[in-house]
Write an enzyme that holds these catalytic residues in place. Structure first.
Site, short mmCIF file in Angstrom:
data_model
loop_
_atom_site.label_atom_id
_atom_site.label_comp_id
_atom_site.label_asym_id
_atom_site.label_seq_id
_atom_site.Cartn_x
_atom_site.Cartn_y
_atom_site.Cartn_z
N ASP A 15 -4.68 -46.36 -35.49
CA ASP A 15 -4.80 -47.20 -34.18
C ASP A 15 -5.93 -48.15 -34.14
OD1 ASP A 15 -4.52 -43.81 -32.76
OD2 ASP A 15 -3.17 -45.61 -32.88
N TYR A 32 -2.50 -41.19 -26.57
CA TYR A 32 -3.54 -40.37 -26.67
C TYR A 32 -5.01 -41.13 -26.18
CZ TYR A 32 -2.49 -36.55 -29.23
OH TYR A 32 -1.73 -35.09 -29.75
#
Lengths: 733, 733
Positions: free
Chosen positions: A337, A449
């Site tokens: 990420d 998320y």
């Protein structure tokens, strides 16, 4: 020719205008993130440079190229003052794409009106830089124009107006052994419309491949059709989930500070209680904490008060999220990420009263858009004092036989247990200190998320790092409507009809350049070592006494100083228990113990179980050991390597450590990975209740004694708080 | 003859008076702790009983002998109402010493004016009951009258007026294989005077042995003299540690609740948000949480709202603290703080504003003194709502290309990244819910150490159990004045001149009778199991698709249901990672998943490394596995056995489990041990900054979906809080 003369006139005028505005501003702290003016200057310099003539040119990373560490330390602690401040460079590190290549540039922006390119190189190795937001949106807009996709959507009975697509990095899976030369990514599509939670309604089985440089679809597969999970029950927005608002409703409450906030923010420097630190912002790392030092209330031997170094620079280096389904549409979902998406880029404005409490202050950030123009990112980081109701330290002494006094609510002495009434000035109230801490928080919403990333500073000298996981699961559409129908490994939990939440891991890796009372440190393991006593042996020097006792075993500490990087890798789940301490071998307490800070794990200590030769594991090989130590190196920032997208594992934390460099008595860096094996449960759907884990960096013989010993007890020197709220009762405490 | 006629007149009158006062009071909840009236009745019945004629008779344990579980469940959840309430017994379990024997009595106090002894037995096995406070003070007063001790004190140059002594359990170390028949204890002495922290100034080398039944010194040894550590620097009291108050001084802050508290306490029943539970108090366990149930906001299939069972009864069963120095004066220090001292007995009044915040409420307790008379213990437990500033759940959705709205402080829409300005009613503020939790806290100051024991209830349905360690270290006097002088294993850290803080462990063991949606549960391990894929094999049923992918490994879940007690023992530090879940095999969600609660460890996961045959390890054998599961049994409460003092390990959690009973689909109990290997550091001296660890009991397919989905977002239906404090600024949020 001077560089300035080469700027096109519009750019020159823009740069001059910005510089004029900046002319009266104070010089930034050398670690301050690049300002809008500086980002503008970077853009101007790069676009004007003859070294990168190809167009279009897209900016994928622009961040502060911080000055050399010794110079920063001298600035911060050396007392050089004004002279050193002017000497420190301000420059940016840029990764831009042009002509099908990744270009690395360093740009001097010490004078924003006359920026200059300092260096340029073309990346020849594997991998690509962070994806830009703009190209992700552009790629996501391609499928609806692709006839095979139109057919796939129609065949599933979905309205194209409801379709939304997102970009998923393709990773690297070997193949011919050569890293890919095309900057491709996968595009997956979902159905929104009746819900904001499109992740819960995937068009399973459909995969597109997009060449991001050409912005064209270069691959398409519609492998299998599954029912699109229904929208009902997937939306988390208040207007959609209720009314009725039947969920639990605690009474409202707010932290009130009658004397105002206790912290001060000067630009990017935060001062609070006994802490001082710098807060930066980077599009890849998000929050960067630098130059964290603590004030020692105990004077040194010479009577001088001291500000002592603890952390030079700390940030989240990578968040690795591999999914555990080997099927066509899932096998490659092995996100990095930070490197692929950018944590700062995917941090969104914090919501006052929701993400942060009422007494918080907010810091903004800036980053470069794809075109290099600065974008203002508001409310990226909040800072607030936390009054959790916890205790900093306490003791009640009951051992004095005639002096134990039990107080009632009004602090009146009551009957001693079994003894006559006494009045005694040894007030038990003196032996409790409530805990107040300072939290610096950022939230990264990397697609589905949400990561709440907290840096909590405690007056005890500890820094607690907490990762709180929330947000949405990635789910796979399936024909199953009930768990009883699942006949073989579904690779996840059936959380709703036709909806499997796939198993996955989260690994949040921190780069923590601890400088415990100075830069040269060592990494010590205080290993808890069991000793079994032979009844006849004289094992101890205290032998005559010890041998007489029937105690058969105990543990002691075997102290191991890590010599090289291999010694500094620790698997928290294996081997003997140990305290892991960063010590300063050149600094000792008055008692002769080496000053240090230790790492106290706080839950979430999973490590990867993937095969070492599996491709995602090779790209994030560091995640089998939660703790790693390396020698400081300016360029060693990104655990997944500088070019994470489609990386092949040849760069990054694990690769650097293979050199097995010396780490004893050196300037060393701690890398700590918070890990979680995520087996989803229905409560995680449609949005997950926060799950937290992290670590505490805790002083260990850093102070001569408890640093809070000389804090004021409650009630001393301050009137108790008298607060009231409009419409409510007056409350006196 | 009726029992009442046998009561001596004074006792009869006392009992009648108490009964008259109690006559108008409502009937207690069947799990309420014994009241002062009931304790008085217990005393009367025991003293009047011809079954225990010997005198003196001392009371060592008096606690509620709770009704049978099925009856309590019927009372709490069965809707039997008034009828069942009258039928439930109120009785006490008593352990008294008389005539050199330990007597177990059950006393009926359903009618406090006519109590009756229900049963009596003499303990024939090993071990002795909890020590009383009175006998400890009495034993501590003996040494100054003992001539050899007077000489030892004089020889060390100490003023006897400054000397204070305390009782230390002697443990059990085999010897002739027979458990001791004398109820002896060791007495160690310290020097107070110039400091309240007498633990820091031991008279090292001097050991007395006291026979508690005879209250006489029966052993004495002055083995070796070490310097008594100086008083300077040992005191933690504010008046002694300062001024100057140079320690960090955060700004004051207080939690204000404009609508008042959100919880209600009805006797001992607490109701808050979606939780309801009973809080009890026991002299050995301290806080007892019972009948904790959570309200499910989602109606069941029939439309009925449900209160669902989670925890039948939870409490700290034992705190084992073994020290790691085999020398004469330390080898036996292997405390069992609940069984030897009593956690409730050593809990002291909480300090408002220090131990608990301003918005806390307090609960009192009662316990029996040595003479059986009730003692009122004020402010034993506090209950407060915590506004930590944390987030319950959140999500920011950035995937909508034309709809991402970035809000500024004033909630005004700003420019979308790279896109035109839009106004959009999809407010991001809807996607955050701040977290509020309820804490029930008790502090046990068992001699030198303070244990802050929190039960934190979360609206998500989780219960977090947190142990926070603070207080004073036990230290050993030594000749060493500097660490460089230490030539061999000192068995601890030199924390001050002449002061070694000895290594030790802490094991806090919880008894947690989870009843997940009902009593019959199973213990399931969801084991994270790595799968390495053979490139040629068709491992999955999705084979055609899966085999095509280059992913080499992943993990899946192998679900194991524990059949017998041996399967239910888990070493968190070894073996494959797993989610540990208490499921109800008879209850499934609509999706067909078994409802459950899982155990999420939160730091402090140490397990004992002592040799299995070492005596302290035999007395607390359970502490090698942090997780254990047993079938429910009323008598199985105390992990160290009913008689912990000088126990020999034949009773208690490890011994019961050797029967390897069935635990699948049974009424089962979870035992969880929070463990810490404590290597002391100078910061722990003279008093330790709080160090925390624990666990979270977290719903896992218990709810159909996130139970907080239908909670109100901030600002809805409630005016924002407008609070101000006298002398400060007005604050509007």
């Amino acid at each position: 020719m001077p560089l300035r003369a080469m700027l096109p006139l519009p750019l020159l005028l823009a740069a001059l205008a910005v510089a004029a505005a900046a002319a009266g501003a104070p010089r930034p702290h050398p670690l301050d993130p690049l300002s809008a003016a500086e980002l503008t200057a970077v853009r101007a310099a790069v676009l004007a440079s003859p070294l990168v003539p190809a167009r279009p040119l897209t900016f994928h990373y622009v961040g502060l190229d911080e000055p050399d560490k010794p110079d920063v330390l001298s600035y911060a602690y050396g007392g050089g003052g004004g002279a050193s401040r002017h000497a420190l460079p301000r420059s940016a590190f840029v990764i831009a794409r042009a002509g099908g290549e990744s270009h690395e540039l360093r740009v001097d922006v010490a004078n924003a009106s006359s920026p200059s390119v300092l260096s340029h190189a073309v990346h020849r190795g594997a991998g690509f830089p962070t994806l830009t937001l703009e190209e992700q949106f552009a790629a996501g807009a391609l499928p609806p124009k692709h006839p095979p996709f139109v057919e796939s959507v129609r065949r599933r009975g979905v309205d194209m107006d409801d379709v939304l697509c997102a970009v998923f990095p393709v990773g690297w899976f070997g193949g011919d052994g050569e890293p890919r030369r095309s900057r491709v990514a996968k595009v997956l599509c979902f159905v929104a419309g009746a819900t904001a939670n499109f992740y819960a309604r995937p068009l399973e089985g459909v995969t597109l491949v997009v060449d991001l440089d050409r912005m064209a679809i270069v691959g398409y597969r519609d492998r299998v059709a599954y029912p699109v999970p229904k929208a009902e029950g997937t939306d988390y927005r208040a207007g959609k989930a209720g009314p009725p608002y039947a969920g639990p409703a605690p009474a409202p409450g707010v932290v009130v500070q009658p004397e105002g906030r206790g912290f001060h923010i000067d630009g990017h420097v935060v001062r609070w209680a006994n802490w001082e630190f710098h807060v930066g912002f980077d599009m890849r790392a998000g929050t960067v904490i630098s130059l964290a030092s603590v004030h020692d209330a105990d004077a040194d031997a010479g009577g001088a008060r001291r500000r002592r170094q603890v952390l030079y620079r700390g940030f989240v280096s990578e968040i690795f999220v591999p999914y555990m389904d080997p099927v066509e549409e899932w096998y490659y979902r092995t996100f990095l990420d930070a490197g692929e998406y950018g944590l700062g880029l995917w941090a969104f404005p914090l919501q006052p009263g929701g993400d942060c409490p009422a007494n918080a202050a907010y810091l903004d950030g800036h980053y470069s858009g794809q075109d290099g123009r600065p974008v203002e990112a508001r409310n990226m980081i909040c800072v607030f004092e936390r009054y959790s109701g916890d205790v900093a330290w306490r003791h009640t002494e009951a051992g004095f036989p005639n002096q134990l006094v039990i107080f009632d609510h009004e602090q009146k002495a009551l009957r001693l247990r079994g003894r006559r009434r006494v009045s005694n000035s040894q007030s038990l109230a003196d032996s409790v200190r409530p805990d107040v801490s300072l939290v610096a928080r950022m939230v990264v919403s990397a697609g589905n998320y949400d990561y709440i990333l907290d840096w909590e500073f405690k007056t005890s000298g500890s820094i607690k790092l907490v990762v709180s996981l929330t947000g949405l699961l990635e789910v796979k559409a399936t024909a199953y409507a009930h768990a009883d129908e699942v006949a073989q490994d579904a690779h996840g939990t059936l959380v709703a009809e036709n909806t499997i939440a796939v198993y996955h891991d989260h690994y949040v890796t921190y780069h923590l350049d601890l400088d415990v009372d100075g830069t040269n440190n060592s990494f010590v393991k205080n290993i808890v070592t069991a000793v079994v006593r032979d009844a006849d042996a004289d094992a101890d020097a205290d032998a005559d006494a010890a041998a007489d006792t029937p105690r058969r075993s105990y543990w002691t500490v075997r102290r191991e100083v890590a010599e090289r990087e291999a010694d500094g890798q620790v698997d928290l789940g294996g081997g003997a228990p140990a305290d892991l301490v960063f010590v300063n071998p050149g600094k000792k307490t008055r008692m002769g113990n080496e000053v240090g800070y230790r790492v106290v794990p706080g839950g979430a200590t999973a490590a990867s179980v993937l095969a070492d030769d599996d491709f995602p594991q090779r790209r994030a090989a560091y995640c089998k050991k939660q703790v790693r130590v390396t020698p400081y190196s300016r360029s060693e920032k990104w655990a997944s390597g500088l070019y994470a997208d489609q990386s092949t594992g040849g760069d990054g934390l694990a690769a650097w450590s293979e050199r097995d460099r010396a780490i004893r008595g050196e300037d060393i860096v701690l890398w700590y990975t918070v890990g979680l094996h995520h087996v989803p449960y229905q409560e995680d759907f449609p949005v997950m209740p926060t799950l937290s884990g992290g670590l505490e960096l805790r002083p260990s013989n850093f102070f001569e004694r408890n640093p809070l010993l000389t804090t004021m007890p409650i009630g001393h020197g301050r009137p108790l708080v008298n607060c009231s709220c409009a419409g409510g009762d007056s409350i006196s405490r």
